[in-house]
Design an enzyme around this catalytic site. Structure first.
Site, short mmCIF file in Angstrom:
data_model
loop_
_atom_site.label_atom_id
_atom_site.label_comp_id
_atom_site.label_asym_id
_atom_site.label_seq_id
_atom_site.Cartn_x
_atom_site.Cartn_y
_atom_site.Cartn_z
CE LYS A 58 -5.20 -0.20 7.93
NZ LYS A 58 -4.21 -1.25 7.68
CG HIS A 102 -1.60 -5.76 7.76
ND1 HIS A 102 -1.03 -4.52 7.99
CD2 HIS A 102 -2.60 -5.57 6.88
CE1 HIS A 102 -1.67 -3.62 7.26
NE2 HIS A 102 -2.64 -4.22 6.59
CD GLU A 113 -2.35 -5.09 2.54
OE1 GLU A 113 -3.35 -4.38 2.64
OE2 GLU A 113 -1.80 -5.63 3.52
N GLY A 158 -9.55 2.10 3.81
CA GLY A 158 -10.16 3.40 3.58
C GLY A 158 -11.54 3.33 2.94
#
Length: 259
Positions: free
Chosen positions: A11, A96, A166, A234
């Site tokens: 990101k 995304h 996602e 993450g």
């Protein structure tokens, strides 16, 4: 061992130098690893230097976080697939959820980007996923979205796509999306691909999961029958965590193969 891939979208999280340092440390921690592809998607400015510093034997593969659907032109702020190839990318993220949310990208735009990536032999991580809804609503959403994203894409081209599920409601949130839901939607995606392109293509398709992945749940998700990979931020922006995820997942998949 079932076919598998892991990817990490960085990101707009890391600085230029931090991206380079993390990639170098990650390469060291994955030295000699070649059991499945390991992809990182750094910010654009850092990619050329990361690629320059990676060894030819590196386990790391590099991707861009987006591309435009034209080769060149007056498109301020955009980046072309040819540019990505020139600086060393092999993969590219498309559609995304954050680009849809903040930049109002839609299925038609993603379809044009997808065709461009495939034309240039960039391997797309094609993201998809619903807001929320009942099981039937999710099925309808996924099928409708895939129909639009894959408009005009043939079987041979589709076989090169990494399908990344996602759910928007699960991104960045821990332990929200249940394992049964993940498996169910992945199975639905595979079923859609079978109807559209045939069972052989669907069986060979990479369908990966991203959305609130934690180290505690990563192995449970990776072990699901219709999951062929993990797509995480993450667990992927830190060299120690990402390398641990890769090594522990590979070990689990090997053990599963030996049973």
């Amino acid at each position: 061992m079932k076919q598998f891939i892991v990817g990490s979208g960085w990101k707009m999280v890391k600085t230029y130098q931090d991206s380079i340092d993390t990639a170098r440390e990650l390469e060291k921690r994955l030295e000699g690893f070649h059991e499945f592809p390991v992809v990182i998607f750094p910010s654009f400015p850092a990619i050329p230097e990361i690629c320059r510093k990676l060894s030819k034997e590196s386990a790391l593969k590099i991707g861009g976080q987006d591309l435009f659907w034209e080769d060149e032109g007056a498109y301020t702020g955009e980046i072309s697939g040819k540019m990505l190839l020139e600086i060393g990318c092999q993969y590219v993220e498309i559609n995304h959820q954050e680009r849809r949310k903040y930049l109002h990208e839609d299925n038609e735009m993603a379809n044009r980007k997808l065709k461009q990536a495939l034309r240039l032999s960039l391997t797309p991580f094609l993201c998809m996923g619903e807001e929320e809804g009942s099981d039937e609503e999710v099925r309808c959403f996924i099928e409708n979205q895939l129909s639009e994203l894959l408009d005009g894409v043939g079987e041979a081209e589709a076989s090169h796509i990494i399908f990344a599920y996602e759910p928007r409601w699960g991104i960045g949130k821990k332990n929200v999306v249940g394992l049964s839901h993940i498996q169910s939607v992945h199975h639905k995606i595979r079923g859609f691909l079978a109807k559209r392109y045939g069972h052989n293509m669907a069986k060979q398709a990479y369908i990966v999961y991203g959305g609130g992945i934690t180290m505690e749940r990563s192995l449970d998700i990776a072990a699901l029958p219709d999951v062929n990979g993990l797509f995480t931020t993450g667990c992927g922006i830190y060299a120690d965590l990402y390398s641990e995820l890769v090594h522990t997942t590979a070990k689990m998949l090997r053990q599963g193969e030996d049973r």
